[in-house]
Design an enzyme around this catalytic site. Structure first.
Site, PDB file in Angstrom:
ATOM      1  N   GLY A 174       0.826  -1.304  -0.143  1.00  0.00           N
ATOM      2  CA  GLY A 174      -0.120   0.096   0.027  1.00  0.00           C
ATOM      3  C   GLY A 174       0.835   1.192  -0.049  1.00  0.00           C
ATOM      4  CG  LEU A 175       2.404   2.966   2.886  1.00  0.00           C
ATOM      5  CD1 LEU A 175       3.807   2.844   3.454  1.00  0.00           C
ATOM      6  CD2 LEU A 175       1.220   4.108   3.753  1.00  0.00           C
ATOM      7  CB  CYS A 176       0.586   3.390  -3.627  1.00  0.00           C
ATOM      8  SG  CYS A 176      -0.624   2.117  -3.338  1.00  0.00           S
ATOM      9  N   GLY A 177      -1.767   5.978  -2.096  1.00  0.00           N
ATOM     10  CA  GLY A 177      -2.570   6.938  -2.643  1.00  0.00           C
ATOM     11  C   GLY A 177      -4.060   6.005  -3.004  1.00  0.00           C
ATOM     12  CG  PHE A 205      -2.072   2.013  -7.639  1.00  0.00           C
ATOM     13  CD1 PHE A 205      -1.764   1.902  -9.089  1.00  0.00           C
ATOM     14  CD2 PHE A 205      -1.620   0.616  -7.021  1.00  0.00           C
ATOM     15  CE1 PHE A 205      -1.539   1.103  -9.632  1.00  0.00           C
ATOM     16  CE2 PHE A 205      -1.291  -0.400  -7.926  1.00  0.00           C
ATOM     17  CZ  PHE A 205      -1.152  -0.251  -9.292  1.00  0.00           C
TER      18      PHE A 205
END
Length: 291
Positions: free
Chosen positions: A89-92, A94
């Protein structure tokens, strides 16, 4: 009102967070360049192969001898949705955006009385769809240990899908992934891969000028499975570039937000410290006057 110690601890905590997000941004930026180059390099090959198959498919037309991967099963009752997302994760938005597109498609098919089966590629897509559509899962592909995506990864996925198609487990297969446009733009995309769907192209008209040996049907029967693997590989590369672009953008935003929070907390800390000093001075002056 928080104490000076609490404010100081919060400032240190946010500073540590900023260091992490900044480091992740730099790592994503480094990976993005390689991933973008890989995705862009694969596009001409995938497009050319699709054009060649499109030309052959136009020649075969509605022939009874057309390969099943082109002609289909004659039904569109059972759909396999291949949902490709990231392992992390940690990708807005997406991962959520791809999962949302697949969820909408699945619900539309179910509402129309169709049978839905879902194959997930990437942990985040599986997690996002499990609650609402978990009962339709048939398989999951874990790429978390893969350091660099290769064509062999796409071939493994393609073999699984083609094996299920040959076994009669589904009639239509659609892949869901994110098309990379830029660091700030990744487009959730759905693409049918079985039966093969081609848009009209110049190759279709040109194919009539050639005699094929062996026949178009035999060539297509060999090319179509390769075409499925090629489209999956291109989608994996597009997804990888999109993930790194989305993560770079998300970590850049997080770093800037952390900086703004540090500024606000520092101002609050200074004001609180000034208030404490002022109160101490008042107490000293008041004590002196009392004497």
């Amino acid at each position: 009102m928080p104490s000076l110690k609490d404010l100081k601890n919060r400032i240190e905590s946010v500073k540590n967070t900023r260091k992490i997000t900044k480091a992740m941004q730099m790592v994503a930026a480094a990976k993005l360049r390689r991933a973008q180059e890989a995705a862009e390099s694969a596009r001409p090959f995938a497009e050319r192969m699709t054009a060649v198959m499109s030309g052959l498919a136009a020649s075969v037309g509605g022939s009874d001898s057309a390969p099943r991967l082109l002609a289909g099963t004659g039904s569109a009752q059972t759909h396999l949705l291949v949902v490709m997302t990231g392992e992390r994760g940690l990708c807005g938005g997406f991962n959520a955006n791809i999962a949302k597109l697949a969820r909408v498609k699945a619900n539309e098919l179910l509402a129309a009385g169709k049978t839905v089966k879902i194959l997930t590629v990437g942990k985040k897509g599986r997690d996002a769809l499990r609650r609402d559509l978990g009962q339709y899962f048939v398989a999951h592909v874990d790429l978390s240990e893969v350091k660099k995506l290769g064509y062999n990864n796409a071939q493994d996925i393609a073999r699984d899908i083609l094996g299920r198609f040959d076994a009669g487990e589904f009639d239509v297969a659609t892949i869901f992934y994110s098309l990379f446009e830029s660091v700030i733009s990744q487009v959730p995309t759905a693409k049918q891969i079985i039966p093969a769907a081609f848009e009209a192209s110049d190759e279709a008209g040109a194919s009539a000028a050639y005699d094929y040996e062996p026949s178009e049907e035999e060539i297509l029967a060999d090319l179509l499975p390769r075409g499925v693997a090629t489209q999956i590989f291109a989608a994996l590369l597009e997804n990888n570039a999109s993930f790194n672009g989305a993560q770079m953008s998300a970590m850049d935003n997080a770093t800037r937000n952390a900086g703004e929070m540090i500024d606000k907390l520092t101002i609050e800390f200074n004001r609180s410290r000034q208030a404490v000093i002022t109160n101490e001075l008042i107490e000293i002056i008041s004590g002196a006057e009392a004497l």
